[in-house]
Design a protein around this motif. Structure first.
Motif, PDB file in Angstrom:
ATOM      1  N   ALA A  44       1.209  -1.765  -0.278  1.00 19.95           N
ATOM      2  CA  ALA A  44      -0.006   0.016  -0.546  1.00 19.95           C
ATOM      3  C   ALA A  44       1.198   1.126  -0.061  1.00 19.95           C
ATOM      4  N   ARG A  45       1.667   1.502   0.708  1.00 24.79           N
ATOM      5  CA  ARG A  45       2.648   2.655   0.608  1.00 24.79           C
ATOM      6  C   ARG A  45       3.557   2.416  -0.576  1.00 24.79           C
ATOM      7  N   SER A  46       3.776   1.352  -1.097  1.00 27.80           N
ATOM      8  CA  SER A  46       4.372   1.810  -2.157  1.00 27.80           C
ATOM      9  C   SER A  46       3.548   2.098  -3.649  1.00 27.80           C
ATOM     10  N   PHE A  47       2.431   1.408  -3.307  1.00 22.92           N
ATOM     11  CA  PHE A  47       1.309   2.128  -4.292  1.00 22.92           C
ATOM     12  C   PHE A  47       0.898   4.067  -4.244  1.00 22.92           C
ATOM     13  N   PHE A  48       1.006   3.951  -2.111  1.00 24.98           N
ATOM     14  CA  PHE A  48       0.622   5.719  -2.547  1.00 24.98           C
ATOM     15  C   PHE A  48       1.831   6.091  -3.171  1.00 24.98           C
ATOM     16  N   GLN A  83      11.290 -16.838  22.581  1.00 27.57           N
ATOM     17  CA  GLN A  83      11.881 -15.194  22.829  1.00 27.57           C
ATOM     18  C   GLN A  83      11.983 -15.202  20.809  1.00 27.57           C
ATOM     19  N   LEU A  84      11.885 -16.782  19.473  1.00 30.48           N
ATOM     20  CA  LEU A  84      12.321 -15.627  18.778  1.00 30.48           C
ATOM     21  C   LEU A  84      11.129 -14.974  18.083  1.00 30.48           C
ATOM     22  N   SER A  85       9.821 -16.185  18.439  1.00 30.58           N
ATOM     23  CA  SER A  85       8.571 -15.374  17.683  1.00 30.58           C
ATOM     24  C   SER A  85       8.502 -13.824  18.161  1.00 30.58           C
ATOM     25  N   THR A  86       8.846 -13.666  19.691  1.00 28.56           N
ATOM     26  CA  THR A  86       8.898 -12.156  19.890  1.00 28.56           C
ATOM     27  C   THR A  86       9.387 -11.364  18.984  1.00 28.56           C
ATOM     28  N   ALA A  87      10.764 -11.956  18.805  1.00 31.07           N
ATOM     29  CA  ALA A  87      11.491 -10.922  18.238  1.00 31.07           C
ATOM     30  C   ALA A  87      10.816 -10.483  16.436  1.00 31.07           C
ATOM     31  N   VAL A  88      10.263 -11.895  15.884  1.00 30.78           N
ATOM     32  CA  VAL A  88       9.210 -11.467  14.896  1.00 30.78           C
ATOM     33  C   VAL A  88       8.541 -11.013  15.368  1.00 30.78           C
ATOM     34  N   ILE A  89       7.314 -10.470  15.791  1.00 31.20           N
ATOM     35  CA  ILE A  89       6.695  -9.739  15.789  1.00 31.20           C
ATOM     36  C   ILE A  89       7.123  -8.187  16.249  1.00 31.20           C
ATOM     37  N   VAL A  90       8.119  -7.914  17.030  1.00 31.05           N
ATOM     38  CA  VAL A  90       8.589  -6.963  17.171  1.00 31.05           C
ATOM     39  C   VAL A  90       9.110  -6.313  16.185  1.00 31.05           C
ATOM     40  N   VAL A  91       9.906  -7.075  15.479  1.00 33.99           N
ATOM     41  CA  VAL A  91      10.162  -6.044  13.765  1.00 33.99           C
ATOM     42  C   VAL A  91       9.342  -6.426  13.469  1.00 33.99           C
ATOM     43  N   LEU A  92       8.512  -6.961  12.343  1.00 33.80           N
ATOM     44  CA  LEU A  92       7.503  -6.771  11.847  1.00 33.80           C
ATOM     45  C   LEU A  92       6.161  -6.022  11.996  1.00 33.80           C
ATOM     46  N   GLY A  93       6.179  -5.617  13.599  1.00 37.07           N
ATOM     47  CA  GLY A  93       4.860  -4.410  14.010  1.00 37.07           C
ATOM     48  C   GLY A  93       5.404  -3.488  13.599  1.00 37.07           C
ATOM     49  N   ILE A  94       7.129  -2.707  14.260  1.00 31.08           N
ATOM     50  CA  ILE A  94       7.696  -1.733  13.706  1.00 31.08           C
ATOM     51  C   ILE A  94       7.818  -1.568  12.421  1.00 31.08           C
ATOM     52  N   ARG A  95       7.945  -2.323  11.190  1.00 31.85           N
ATOM     53  CA  ARG A  95       7.773  -1.980  10.394  1.00 31.85           C
ATOM     54  C   ARG A  95       5.888  -1.535   9.509  1.00 31.85           C
ATOM     55  N   ILE A  96       5.412  -2.029  10.577  1.00 26.98           N
ATOM     56  CA  ILE A  96       4.288  -2.023  10.060  1.00 26.98           C
ATOM     57  C   ILE A  96       3.870  -0.937  10.126  1.00 26.98           C
ATOM     58  N   PHE A  97       3.788  -0.494  11.874  1.00 25.13           N
ATOM     59  CA  PHE A  97       3.973   1.044  11.936  1.00 25.13           C
ATOM     60  C   PHE A  97       4.405   1.797  11.355  1.00 25.13           C
ATOM     61  N   SER A  98       5.689   2.031  11.164  1.00 16.16           N
ATOM     62  CA  SER A  98       6.291   2.865   9.545  1.00 16.16           C
ATOM     63  C   SER A  98       5.678   3.217   8.588  1.00 16.16           C
ATOM     64  N   ASN A  99       4.708   1.243   7.957  1.00 15.02           N
ATOM     65  CA  ASN A  99       4.425   1.586   6.958  1.00 15.02           C
ATOM     66  C   ASN A  99       3.344   2.381   6.776  1.00 15.02           C
ATOM     67  N   SER A 101       2.806   5.311   9.486  1.00 14.69           N
ATOM     68  CA  SER A 101       2.666   6.096   8.721  1.00 14.69           C
ATOM     69  C   SER A 101       2.947   7.001   8.187  1.00 14.69           C
ATOM     70  N   ALA A 102       3.490   6.059   7.029  1.00 18.17           N
ATOM     71  CA  ALA A 102       3.608   6.885   5.595  1.00 18.17           C
ATOM     72  C   ALA A 102       2.785   6.828   4.475  1.00 18.17           C
ATOM     73  N   ILE A 103       1.773   5.989   4.758  1.00 16.42           N
ATOM     74  CA  ILE A 103       0.566   6.018   4.688  1.00 16.42           C
ATOM     75  C   ILE A 103       0.017   7.123   4.818  1.00 16.42           C
ATOM     76  N   ARG A 104       0.243   7.435   6.499  1.00 14.49           N
ATOM     77  CA  ARG A 104      -0.991   8.066   6.675  1.00 14.49           C
ATOM     78  C   ARG A 104      -0.331   9.694   6.694  1.00 14.49           C
ATOM     79  N   ARG A 105       0.764   9.876   6.835  1.00 16.17           N
ATOM     80  CA  ARG A 105       1.454  11.318   6.096  1.00 16.17           C
ATOM     81  C   ARG A 105       0.861  11.872   4.399  1.00 16.17           C
ATOM     82  N   PHE A 106       0.992   9.866   3.540  1.00 18.12           N
ATOM     83  CA  PHE A 106       0.935  10.822   1.761  1.00 18.12           C
ATOM     84  C   PHE A 106      -0.640  11.126   2.011  1.00 18.12           C
TER      85      PHE A 106
END
Length: 110
Positions: A44-48, A83-99, A101-106
């Protein structure tokens, strides 16, 4: 665009048909869903940003889901699955919120 429509159709069919999830897949399903959401919001971000490509979306979607699942599988094999599941969720969660945020700004930029 066909990939996004196919994804939306899959979600709608999944909601109405409620398929049975095999027990073997159940521990990995939340990670798969979060990885898929990350790929979807990245698309969605790349579409915008007018740089969307169907091929890149499909490859990103599959590679995100497979990589996240393999990381959790590796964590389970090593005895550090949660622990590894939590790490994956945190990393993907950060990416989701970043995307998001970018969509909202657009959208509010006009």
């Amino acid at each position: 665009m066909a990939a996004v429509l196919g994804l939306i159709a899959g979600v709608v069919f999944g909601i109405f048909l409620q398929p049975d999830i095999p027990i073997v897949v159940q521990p990995y399903l939340p990670i798969m869903v979060v990885a898929a959401l990350d790929a979807l919001l990245g698309a969605a971000r790349s579409f915008f940003e007018r740089s969307f490509s169907d091929k890149v979306f499909v490859i990103s979607f599959l590679s995100n889901v497979i990589t996240a699942t393999l990381l959790v599988l590796l964590g389970n094999q090593l005895g550090v699955g949660s622990q590894l599941s939590t790490a994956v969720i945190v990393v993907l969660g950060i990416r989701i919120f970043s995307n998001v945020s970018a969509i909202r700004r657009f959208i509010f930029k006009g």
